[in-house]
Design a protein around this motif. Structure first.
Motif, PDB file in Angstrom:
ATOM      1  N   TYR A   8      13.456  52.944  74.054  1.00 15.09           N
ATOM      2  CA  TYR A   8      13.577  52.926  72.597  1.00 15.09           C
ATOM      3  C   TYR A   8      14.832  53.716  72.222  1.00 15.09           C
ATOM      4  O   TYR A   8      15.127  54.742  72.850  1.00 15.09           O
ATOM      5  N   PRO A   9      15.586  53.271  71.218  1.00 16.83           N
ATOM      6  CA  PRO A   9      16.821  53.978  70.843  1.00 16.83           C
ATOM      7  C   PRO A   9      16.523  55.412  70.386  1.00 16.83           C
ATOM      8  O   PRO A   9      15.673  55.607  69.502  1.00 16.83           O
ATOM      9  N   ASP A  40       3.113  51.012  68.872  1.00 17.86           N
ATOM     10  CA  ASP A  40       4.169  51.388  67.938  1.00 17.86           C
ATOM     11  C   ASP A  40       4.402  52.891  68.102  1.00 17.86           C
ATOM     12  O   ASP A  40       3.684  53.715  67.539  1.00 17.86           O
ATOM     13  N   TYR A  41       5.407  53.227  68.906  1.00 22.33           N
ATOM     14  CA  TYR A  41       5.648  54.640  69.209  1.00 22.33           C
ATOM     15  C   TYR A  41       6.024  55.443  67.967  1.00 22.33           C
ATOM     16  O   TYR A  41       5.672  56.619  67.845  1.00 22.33           O
ATOM     17  N   TYR A  42       6.736  54.812  67.053  1.00 22.97           N
ATOM     18  CA  TYR A  42       7.158  55.534  65.854  1.00 22.97           C
ATOM     19  C   TYR A  42       5.947  55.994  65.038  1.00 22.97           C
ATOM     20  O   TYR A  42       5.859  57.155  64.630  1.00 22.97           O
ATOM     21  N   LYS A  43       5.015  55.069  64.817  1.00 28.57           N
ATOM     22  CA  LYS A  43       3.815  55.420  64.048  1.00 28.57           C
ATOM     23  C   LYS A  43       2.936  56.408  64.813  1.00 28.57           C
ATOM     24  O   LYS A  43       2.298  57.279  64.220  1.00 28.57           O
ATOM     25  N   ALA A  44       2.908  56.257  66.135  1.00 29.94           N
ATOM     26  CA  ALA A  44       2.110  57.180  66.951  1.00 29.94           C
ATOM     27  C   ALA A  44       2.676  58.601  66.865  1.00 29.94           C
ATOM     28  O   ALA A  44       1.925  59.581  66.778  1.00 29.94           O
ATOM     29  N   ILE A  45       4.004  58.705  66.863  1.00 31.43           N
ATOM     30  CA  ILE A  45       4.646  60.017  66.721  1.00 31.43           C
ATOM     31  C   ILE A  45       4.381  60.579  65.324  1.00 31.43           C
ATOM     32  O   ILE A  45       4.081  61.768  65.166  1.00 31.43           O
ATOM     33  N   ASN A  46       4.479  59.713  64.307  1.00 29.88           N
ATOM     34  CA  ASN A  46       4.152  60.132  62.935  1.00 29.88           C
ATOM     35  C   ASN A  46       2.761  60.753  62.886  1.00 29.88           C
ATOM     36  O   ASN A  46       2.559  61.839  62.324  1.00 29.88           O
ATOM     37  N   LYS A  47       1.801  60.050  63.477  1.00 30.75           N
ATOM     38  CA  LYS A  47       0.400  60.481  63.439  1.00 30.75           C
ATOM     39  C   LYS A  47       0.213  61.814  64.173  1.00 30.75           C
ATOM     40  O   LYS A  47      -0.483  62.714  63.692  1.00 30.75           O
ATOM     41  N   ALA A  48       0.852  61.935  65.327  1.00 31.80           N
ATOM     42  CA  ALA A  48       0.724  63.168  66.110  1.00 31.80           C
ATOM     43  C   ALA A  48       1.317  64.360  65.354  1.00 31.80           C
ATOM     44  O   ALA A  48       0.777  65.469  65.398  1.00 31.80           O
TER      45      ALA A  48
END
Length: 215
Positions: free
Chosen positions: A31-32, A2-10
């Motif tokens: 991904y859009p 889940d790239y969105y959550k991974a970016i959130n975490k980073a």
């Protein structure tokens, strides 16, 4: 992944390199870009702002997170469709007199920058006179004031009163925000908008920009 959550975490961890790498990977996986922006980068900085409001993050940690999301925005910017007409809109932002905190203002600046408008940043500890002079000189369509202290929020009212006195208020859209600011307070001092978080701020701004383009 889940790239969105991974970016959130980073972003929460202030890991600039990870934010850039994850943003690039998400783009490569098709991904859009708009979803990466909203659900990854903006959602990430909103989580940081929320933790900061709840005193769960310290100022140095927020600064690292801000730098991380700015790097992510720089990475994704070429993939976003910028509305040329938005560049004709000027947004002036500043933290009111007596308040030396720029975290809220900088988060606002990040969100506003994603819309392709021109931003005039007056900085921190901005007096009513400086706001008025800025409006006279730069002629923005939108003014955004931020405050983090309960002792400084009344400066927002002072700015609006000065704008009215100088006949600058009528065609100016005024936003107010910050931890001690409420919707009731915003209405009481004559502001046009108060948004409790950056996600809602972006939605409201998008609607305003559409109206400005058709005006």
């Amino acid at each position: 992944m889940d790239y969105y959550k991974a970016i959130n975490k980073a972003i929460m961890e202030g890991e600039t390199r990870d934010v850039v790498d994850l943003t690039r990977e998400a783009l490569a996986q098709l991904y859009p870009p708009e979803k990466i922006l909203n659900d990854g980068l903006i959602q990430g900085i909103e989580l940081v702002a929320e933790k900061f409001r709840e005193a769960e993050l310290l100022v140095p940690e927020v600064i690292l997170s801000t730098r991380a999301v700015q790097a992510g925005l720089k990475t994704i910017k070429p993939y976003l469709e910028a509305d040329v007409k938005n560049k004709q809109v000027r947004v002036m932002i500043g933290t009111v007199s007596g308040d030396l905190h720029d975290i809220g203002k900088n988060i606002i600046k990040i969100v506003v920058s994603t819309l392709g408008v021109e931003i005039i940043d007056l900085g921190i500890d901005v007096s009513a006179e400086k706001f008025v002079q800025g409006v006279l000189k730069e002629k923005p369509q939108i003014l955004m004031m931020s405050a983090l202290l309960t002792t400084t929020i009344n400066q927002m009212k002072a700015v609006i009163q000065r704008l009215e006195k100088e006949n600058l208020r009528k065609n100016l859209i005024v936003f107010v925000g910050g931890a001690p600011v409420t919707e009731a307070f915003a209405a009481d001092i004559g502001a046009d908008y108060y948004t409790p978080d950056s996600s809602e701020l972006k939605e409201v701004l998008e609607k305003i920009l559409k109206k400005l383009k058709t005006a």
